[in-house]
Motif scaffolding. Structure first.
Motif, PDB file in Angstrom:
ATOM      1  N   PHE A 292      14.651  25.027 -34.709  1.00  0.00           N
ATOM      2  CA  PHE A 292      13.335  25.489 -34.283  1.00  0.00           C
ATOM      3  C   PHE A 292      12.386  25.606 -35.457  1.00  0.00           C
ATOM      4  O   PHE A 292      12.792  25.986 -36.561  1.00  0.00           O
ATOM      5  N   ARG A 293      11.126  25.316 -35.202  1.00  0.00           N
ATOM      6  CA  ARG A 293      10.012  25.635 -36.096  1.00  0.00           C
ATOM      7  C   ARG A 293       9.091  26.511 -35.259  1.00  0.00           C
ATOM      8  O   ARG A 293       8.537  26.056 -34.257  1.00  0.00           O
ATOM      9  N   THR A 294       8.998  27.791 -35.638  1.00  0.00           N
ATOM     10  CA  THR A 294       8.226  28.755 -34.866  1.00  0.00           C
ATOM     11  C   THR A 294       7.381  29.613 -35.803  1.00  0.00           C
ATOM     12  O   THR A 294       7.605  29.615 -37.017  1.00  0.00           O
ATOM     13  N   PRO A 295       6.450  30.377 -35.253  1.00  0.00           N
ATOM     14  CA  PRO A 295       5.647  31.255 -36.116  1.00  0.00           C
ATOM     15  C   PRO A 295       6.378  32.532 -36.526  1.00  0.00           C
ATOM     16  O   PRO A 295       5.841  33.326 -37.298  1.00  0.00           O
ATOM     17  N   TYR A 296       7.608  32.738 -36.063  1.00  0.00           N
ATOM     18  CA  TYR A 296       8.311  33.995 -36.319  1.00  0.00           C
ATOM     19  C   TYR A 296       9.265  33.869 -37.504  1.00  0.00           C
ATOM     20  O   TYR A 296      10.288  33.197 -37.416  1.00  0.00           O
ATOM     21  N   THR A 297       8.931  34.534 -38.593  1.00  0.00           N
ATOM     22  CA  THR A 297       9.776  34.505 -39.786  1.00  0.00           C
ATOM     23  C   THR A 297      10.548  35.810 -39.966  1.00  0.00           C
ATOM     24  O   THR A 297      11.386  35.900 -40.852  1.00  0.00           O
ATOM     25  N   ASP A 298      10.250  36.799 -39.147  1.00  0.00           N
ATOM     26  CA  ASP A 298      10.904  38.096 -39.223  1.00  0.00           C
ATOM     27  C   ASP A 298      11.291  38.519 -37.805  1.00  0.00           C
ATOM     28  O   ASP A 298      10.494  38.363 -36.867  1.00  0.00           O
ATOM     29  N   ILE A 299      12.485  39.054 -37.657  1.00  0.00           N
ATOM     30  CA  ILE A 299      12.944  39.505 -36.345  1.00  0.00           C
ATOM     31  C   ILE A 299      12.036  40.606 -35.802  1.00  0.00           C
ATOM     32  O   ILE A 299      11.698  40.612 -34.627  1.00  0.00           O
ATOM     33  N   LYS A 300      11.636  41.522 -36.663  1.00  0.00           N
ATOM     34  CA  LYS A 300      10.791  42.634 -36.235  1.00  0.00           C
ATOM     35  C   LYS A 300       9.444  42.107 -35.752  1.00  0.00           C
ATOM     36  O   LYS A 300       8.780  41.342 -36.441  1.00  0.00           O
ATOM     37  N   GLY A 301       9.063  42.525 -34.552  1.00  0.00           N
ATOM     38  CA  GLY A 301       7.764  42.156 -34.003  1.00  0.00           C
ATOM     39  C   GLY A 301       7.759  40.919 -33.128  1.00  0.00           C
ATOM     40  O   GLY A 301       6.724  40.564 -32.561  1.00  0.00           O
ATOM     41  N   MET A 302       8.904  40.249 -32.980  1.00  0.00           N
ATOM     42  CA  MET A 302       8.986  39.056 -32.128  1.00  0.00           C
ATOM     43  C   MET A 302       9.014  39.445 -30.656  1.00  0.00           C
ATOM     44  O   MET A 302       9.478  40.523 -30.312  1.00  0.00           O
ATOM     45  N   PRO A 303       8.580  38.551 -29.765  1.00  0.00           N
ATOM     46  CA  PRO A 303       8.800  38.793 -28.336  1.00  0.00           C
ATOM     47  C   PRO A 303      10.305  38.826 -28.067  1.00  0.00           C
ATOM     48  O   PRO A 303      11.084  38.174 -28.762  1.00  0.00           O
ATOM     49  N   ILE A 304      10.703  39.586 -27.042  1.00  0.00           N
ATOM     50  CA  ILE A 304      12.127  39.699 -26.740  1.00  0.00           C
ATOM     51  C   ILE A 304      12.571  38.745 -25.644  1.00  0.00           C
ATOM     52  O   ILE A 304      13.763  38.595 -25.413  1.00  0.00           O
ATOM     53  N   GLN A 305      11.619  38.107 -24.965  1.00  0.00           N
ATOM     54  CA  GLN A 305      11.908  37.120 -23.928  1.00  0.00           C
ATOM     55  C   GLN A 305      10.732  36.139 -23.889  1.00  0.00           C
ATOM     56  O   GLN A 305       9.633  36.478 -24.320  1.00  0.00           O
ATOM     57  N   PRO A 306      10.926  34.935 -23.349  1.00  0.00           N
ATOM     58  CA  PRO A 306       9.835  33.961 -23.278  1.00  0.00           C
ATOM     59  C   PRO A 306       8.595  34.478 -22.538  1.00  0.00           C
ATOM     60  O   PRO A 306       7.474  34.098 -22.885  1.00  0.00           O
ATOM     61  N   ILE A 307       8.758  35.374 -21.566  1.00  0.00           N
ATOM     62  CA  ILE A 307       7.601  35.898 -20.845  1.00  0.00           C
ATOM     63  C   ILE A 307       6.650  36.649 -21.780  1.00  0.00           C
ATOM     64  O   ILE A 307       5.458  36.725 -21.542  1.00  0.00           O
ATOM     65  N   GLY A 308       7.170  37.168 -22.865  1.00  0.00           N
ATOM     66  CA  GLY A 308       6.352  37.850 -23.864  1.00  0.00           C
ATOM     67  C   GLY A 308       5.766  36.915 -24.901  1.00  0.00           C
ATOM     68  O   GLY A 308       5.057  37.338 -25.812  1.00  0.00           O
ATOM     69  N   ALA A 309       6.048  35.618 -24.769  1.00  0.00           N
ATOM     70  CA  ALA A 309       5.558  34.618 -25.729  1.00  0.00           C
ATOM     71  C   ALA A 309       4.651  33.600 -25.041  1.00  0.00           C
ATOM     72  O   ALA A 309       4.550  32.454 -25.477  1.00  0.00           O
ATOM     73  N   THR A 310       3.988  34.015 -23.969  1.00  0.00           N
ATOM     74  CA  THR A 310       3.090  33.115 -23.251  1.00  0.00           C
ATOM     75  C   THR A 310       2.047  32.557 -24.212  1.00  0.00           C
ATOM     76  O   THR A 310       1.405  33.297 -24.953  1.00  0.00           O
ATOM     77  N   GLY A 311       1.914  31.242 -24.227  1.00  0.00           N
ATOM     78  CA  GLY A 311       0.950  30.577 -25.097  1.00  0.00           C
ATOM     79  C   GLY A 311       1.448  30.315 -26.506  1.00  0.00           C
ATOM     80  O   GLY A 311       0.783  29.622 -27.272  1.00  0.00           O
ATOM     81  N   ILE A 312       2.599  30.840 -26.871  1.00  0.00           N
ATOM     82  CA  ILE A 312       3.149  30.627 -28.216  1.00  0.00           C
ATOM     83  C   ILE A 312       3.916  29.319 -28.235  1.00  0.00           C
ATOM     84  O   ILE A 312       4.835  29.116 -27.452  1.00  0.00           O
ATOM     85  N   GLU A 313       3.503  28.424 -29.134  1.00  0.00           N
ATOM     86  CA  GLU A 313       4.169  27.123 -29.237  1.00  0.00           C
ATOM     87  C   GLU A 313       5.156  27.092 -30.390  1.00  0.00           C
ATOM     88  O   GLU A 313       4.990  27.794 -31.383  1.00  0.00           O
ATOM     89  N   GLY A 314       6.149  26.256 -30.225  1.00  0.00           N
ATOM     90  CA  GLY A 314       7.128  25.992 -31.261  1.00  0.00           C
ATOM     91  C   GLY A 314       7.635  24.576 -31.103  1.00  0.00           C
ATOM     92  O   GLY A 314       7.359  23.916 -30.096  1.00  0.00           O
ATOM     93  N   ILE A 315       8.343  24.131 -32.094  1.00  0.00           N
ATOM     94  CA  ILE A 315       8.860  22.766 -32.112  1.00  0.00           C
ATOM     95  C   ILE A 315      10.359  22.816 -32.363  1.00  0.00           C
ATOM     96  O   ILE A 315      10.831  23.624 -33.171  1.00  0.00           O
ATOM     97  N   ILE A 316      11.083  21.970 -31.671  1.00  0.00           N
ATOM     98  CA  ILE A 316      12.469  21.722 -32.043  1.00  0.00           C
ATOM     99  C   ILE A 316      12.481  20.370 -32.735  1.00  0.00           C
ATOM    100  O   ILE A 316      12.132  19.348 -32.134  1.00  0.00           O
ATOM    101  N   GLU A 317      12.830  20.373 -34.000  1.00  0.00           N
ATOM    102  CA  GLU A 317      13.003  19.134 -34.752  1.00  0.00           C
ATOM    103  C   GLU A 317      14.441  18.688 -34.548  1.00  0.00           C
ATOM    104  O   GLU A 317      15.384  19.381 -34.948  1.00  0.00           O
ATOM    105  N   VAL A 318      14.608  17.555 -33.890  1.00  0.00           N
ATOM    106  CA  VAL A 318      15.931  17.059 -33.525  1.00  0.00           C
ATOM    107  C   VAL A 318      16.497  16.229 -34.678  1.00  0.00           C
ATOM    108  O   VAL A 318      15.793  15.415 -35.281  1.00  0.00           O
ATOM    109  N   MET A 319      17.762  16.442 -34.969  1.00  0.00           N
ATOM    110  CA  MET A 319      18.438  15.699 -36.033  1.00  0.00           C
ATOM    111  C   MET A 319      18.445  14.209 -35.690  1.00  0.00           C
ATOM    112  O   MET A 319      18.560  13.841 -34.503  1.00  0.00           O
TER     113      MET A 319
END
Length: 160
Positions: free
Chosen positions: A11-38
């Motif tokens: 994953f490539r996401t905006p979250y670099t620290d566990i503290k403060g992250m959403p706890i489920q996808p419903i709390g990350a509405t509009g937040i994008e991330g990328i999976i870079e596939v090997m």
């Protein structure tokens, strides 16, 4: 018995620290991330763009050890780990359903990302409503509390 998995990507996401992250996808509405596939797994992305949502299984790589009874994020009482979505599990595997925005030759772009940056991805599967949707009628201790995941954020209780 020993079970091993090889990450298919990260994953490539905006979250670099566990503290403060959403706890489920419903709390990350509009937040994008990328999976870079090997590179050795990229051919497996063929035809994925036809789906609106995917299941993503991932290794919770910052979790050390496990507890069989935990106080989850959405409650003040303790519950058995298998009755929660808490990350400190005997096998630290995460599961999220995310909206698939697009697919490239080497990655997938997702929305509703509630995952720490650089998290190893174990698998990606298409969400198919005819197979996966069910009319659940019991929600255990989550009853009346699950909606709070929209605004609740992670703290450090499960961090290493």
């Amino acid at each position: 018995m020993k079970i091993t998995y090889t990450p298919i990507g990260f994953f490539r996401t905006p979250y670099t620290d566990i503290k403060g992250m959403p706890i489920q996808p419903i709390g990350a509405t509009g937040i994008e991330g990328i999976i870079e596939v090997m590179p050795e797994f990229r051919e497996g992305l063929k035809d994925l763009e036809g789906f609106s949502h995917v299941y993503v299984l991932y290794h919770l790589h910052k979790i050390v050890g496990y507890d069989l009874v935990v106080k989850p994020f959405l409650d003040t009482d303790q519950h058995g780990i298998f009755a929660t979505r808490s990350p400190k599990r005997p096998n630290p595997i995460g599961l999220s359903v995310m909206r698939l925005k697009s697919v490239t030759a080497s990655s997938i772009i997702l929305e509703g990302v509630d995952v720490l940056d650089k998290t190893p991805v174990i698998d990606i599967k298409p969400y198919v409503a005819d197979f996966d949707r069910c009319d659940a009628d019991r929600f255990g201790w989550f009853e009346g509390k699950s909606i709070n995941a929209i605004h609740h954020r992670s703290d450090e209780r499960f961090a290493a």
